[in-house]
Write a protein that holds these residues in place. Structure first.
Motif, PDB file in Angstrom:
ATOM      1  N   THR A 122       0.837  -1.196   0.000  1.00  0.00           N
ATOM      2  CA  THR A 122       0.000   0.000   0.000  1.00  0.00           C
ATOM      3  C   THR A 122       0.871   1.245   0.000  1.00  0.00           C
ATOM      4  N   GLU A 123       0.357   2.290  -0.613  1.00  0.00           N
ATOM      5  CA  GLU A 123       1.017   3.595  -0.647  1.00  0.00           C
ATOM      6  C   GLU A 123      -0.063   4.643  -0.387  1.00  0.00           C
TER       7      GLU A 123
ATOM      8  N   GLN B 219      -2.891  10.329  -2.679  1.00  0.00           N
ATOM      9  CA  GLN B 219      -3.749   9.259  -3.189  1.00  0.00           C
ATOM     10  C   GLN B 219      -3.357   7.920  -2.569  1.00  0.00           C
ATOM     11  N   PHE B 220      -4.348   7.066  -2.388  1.00  0.00           N
ATOM     12  CA  PHE B 220      -4.140   5.750  -1.770  1.00  0.00           C
ATOM     13  C   PHE B 220      -4.180   4.674  -2.849  1.00  0.00           C
ATOM     14  N   VAL B 221      -3.133   3.841  -2.894  1.00  0.00           N
ATOM     15  CA  VAL B 221      -3.041   2.752  -3.864  1.00  0.00           C
ATOM     16  C   VAL B 221      -2.704   1.477  -3.103  1.00  0.00           C
ATOM     17  N   SER B 222      -3.377   0.382  -3.449  1.00  0.00           N
ATOM     18  CA  SER B 222      -3.144  -0.876  -2.748  1.00  0.00           C
ATOM     19  C   SER B 222      -3.221  -2.038  -3.726  1.00  0.00           C
ATOM     20  N   LEU B 223      -2.311  -2.993  -3.553  1.00  0.00           N
ATOM     21  CA  LEU B 223      -2.305  -4.231  -4.336  1.00  0.00           C
ATOM     22  C   LEU B 223      -2.153  -5.389  -3.359  1.00  0.00           C
TER      23      LEU B 223
ATOM     24  N   GLU C  93      -8.832   8.566  -4.472  1.00  0.00           N
ATOM     25  CA  GLU C  93      -8.476   9.981  -4.496  1.00  0.00           C
ATOM     26  C   GLU C  93      -9.233  10.654  -3.337  1.00  0.00           C
ATOM     27  N   PRO C  94      -8.518  11.153  -2.307  1.00  0.00           N
ATOM     28  CA  PRO C  94      -9.208  11.668  -1.112  1.00  0.00           C
ATOM     29  C   PRO C  94      -9.909  13.007  -1.318  1.00  0.00           C
ATOM     30  N   TYR C  95      -9.508  13.783  -2.324  1.00  0.00           N
ATOM     31  CA  TYR C  95     -10.137  15.081  -2.568  1.00  0.00           C
ATOM     32  C   TYR C  95     -10.496  15.184  -4.051  1.00  0.00           C
ATOM     33  N   LEU C  96     -11.559  14.499  -4.412  1.00  0.00           N
ATOM     34  CA  LEU C  96     -12.006  14.460  -5.803  1.00  0.00           C
ATOM     35  C   LEU C  96     -12.525  15.831  -6.229  1.00  0.00           C
ATOM     36  N   PHE C  97     -12.065  16.296  -7.391  1.00  0.00           N
ATOM     37  CA  PHE C  97     -12.450  17.599  -7.945  1.00  0.00           C
ATOM     38  C   PHE C  97     -12.100  18.741  -6.984  1.00  0.00           C
TER      39      PHE C  97
ATOM     40  N   GLY D  12     -12.961   6.602  -5.913  1.00  0.00           N
ATOM     41  CA  GLY D  12     -11.970   5.625  -6.333  1.00  0.00           C
ATOM     42  C   GLY D  12     -12.586   4.457  -7.052  1.00  0.00           C
ATOM     43  N   PHE D  13     -11.741   3.469  -7.329  1.00  0.00           N
ATOM     44  CA  PHE D  13     -12.205   2.274  -8.012  1.00  0.00           C
ATOM     45  C   PHE D  13     -11.447   1.060  -7.484  1.00  0.00           C
ATOM     46  N   ASP D  14     -12.024  -0.107  -7.691  1.00  0.00           N
ATOM     47  CA  ASP D  14     -11.423  -1.378  -7.286  1.00  0.00           C
ATOM     48  C   ASP D  14     -11.601  -2.380  -8.422  1.00  0.00           C
ATOM     49  N   VAL D  15     -10.617  -3.231  -8.616  1.00  0.00           N
ATOM     50  CA  VAL D  15     -10.722  -4.356  -9.542  1.00  0.00           C
ATOM     51  C   VAL D  15     -10.191  -5.595  -8.823  1.00  0.00           C
ATOM     52  N   TYR D  16     -10.753  -6.748  -9.145  1.00  0.00           N
ATOM     53  CA  TYR D  16     -10.355  -7.951  -8.433  1.00  0.00           C
ATOM     54  C   TYR D  16     -10.626  -9.186  -9.276  1.00  0.00           C
ATOM     55  N   ALA D  17      -9.990 -10.280  -8.880  1.00  0.00           N
ATOM     56  CA  ALA D  17     -10.242 -11.609  -9.459  1.00  0.00           C
ATOM     57  C   ALA D  17     -10.150 -12.613  -8.319  1.00  0.00           C
ATOM     58  N   ARG D  18     -11.106 -13.534  -8.245  1.00  0.00           N
ATOM     59  CA  ARG D  18     -11.151 -14.512  -7.169  1.00  0.00           C
ATOM     60  C   ARG D  18     -11.519 -15.884  -7.725  1.00  0.00           C
ATOM     61  N   ARG D  19     -10.896 -16.883  -7.149  1.00  0.00           N
ATOM     62  CA  ARG D  19     -11.209 -18.265  -7.498  1.00  0.00           C
ATOM     63  C   ARG D  19     -11.377 -19.067  -6.218  1.00  0.00           C
TER      64      ARG D  19
END
Length: 289
Positions: free
Chosen positions: A38-39, A47-51, A68-72, A79-86
């Motif tokens: 995480t950063e 901005q917060f980024v996590s993998l 993004e903590p202060y949008l516009f 923010g957004f999230d993407v994931y894959a799970r099995r």
């Protein structure tokens, strides 16, 4: 001037990146592990980024998150999230599943402790079952009917109250979340789902470090097209109630868990430092019901 002061402030920057990892053992998954990076100040913009990567012999997942903590330029987090799970077939579900999806979200703060989040989720879930078991009747008809791939597109909102004094190791405060979801904005599924969760913390023996916690949660869902598959329903397992691989309705003939449209769960817990161990180690004991 007599009504003015000169103030000097010494500032020391702290590290904004973090790497976490863990290893454990589960009776259903065997050896499990996870690692996350995480950063919290990406490119110096706050901005917060996590993998994150995790899983075991029967479960694997990868998640990426951006906030993004202060949008516009406003006090609006987005923010957004993407994931894959099995997940392979185990004692908690009688099928294998592959899920890939993502979400868009925005959080509007009302006060320092109360906020409202709106979100849009979209994901595909591919269910694989043992066809031979379906043909010979050893697998539930409801599970067999869930086979195949479906697209779910839903919108929702969450009212959040958070007065915890610490995000990771709270000792005082309350966290509550009331979420409403509607699936049917396109896609192949249509349902209404309402969930509520709350947990409160209080120091029981401040001098000793003991902390008490009470938690409750529940949910209700309603099919909007008379086609609510087993994977769409609530599944109460060891992540909700420790010590139980699966709780809820089962097929009377095959014993396969089917999930449910309504559930409630509650926990009472007390944590305490382990005697003779330095607090820097970070280990604690717990009793719960």
């Amino acid at each position: 001037a007599p009504d003015r002061w000169e103030v000097s402030v010494n500032v020391v920057e702290r590290a904004t990146g973090k790497v976490q990892f863990g290893v454990g053992y589960s009776t259903s998954d065997g050896i499990v592990g996870d690692v996350s990076i995480t950063e919290s100040n990406f490119l110096g913009r706050g901005q917060f980024v996590s993998l994150g990567l995790g899983g075991g012999a029967k479960r694997q997942n990868v998640d990426f998150s951006f906030t993004e903590p202060y949008l516009f330029g406003r006090r609006l987090a987005g923010g957004f999230d993407v994931y894959a799970r099995r997940q392979e077939e185990d004692s908690s579900q009688a099928f294998s599943s592959n899920e890939v999806g993502g979400s868009l979200r925005a959080n509007v703060p009302f006060t320092d402790t109360t906020s409202f989040q709106v979100f849009y989720n979209i994901f595909t879930r591919d269910i694989d079952v043992n066809n031979a078991s379906c043909l010979n009747g050893t697998l539930s008809v409801a599970v067999c009917d869930a086979q195949g791939e479906r697209l779910t597109s839903l919108v929702g909102g969450s009212l959040i109250y958070n007065s915890l004094d610490d995000r990771f190791n709270p000792r005082d405060g309350v966290y509550a979340n009331l979420t409403t979801e509607f699936a049917g904005v396109g896609g192949d599924t249509a349902f209404f789902r309402q969930t509520a969760k709350a947990r409160g913390y209080r120091e029981l023996v401040p001098a000793y470090g003991g902390v008490g916690m009470l938690a409750a949660e529940g949910g209700y869902m309603l099919a909007l097209n008379d086609d609510l598959r087993v994977p769409d329903q609530f599944s109460v397992n060891s992540q909700t109630l420790r010590g139980f691989s699966s709780i809820g309705p089962r097929d009377a003939a095959t014993g396969d868990p089917l999930g449910g449209r309504f559930y409630v769960a509650g926990t009472a817990e007390a944590t305490f430092p382990i005697p003779f161990l330095p607090p820097e180690i970070g280990l604690s004991g717990a009793v719960f019901a």
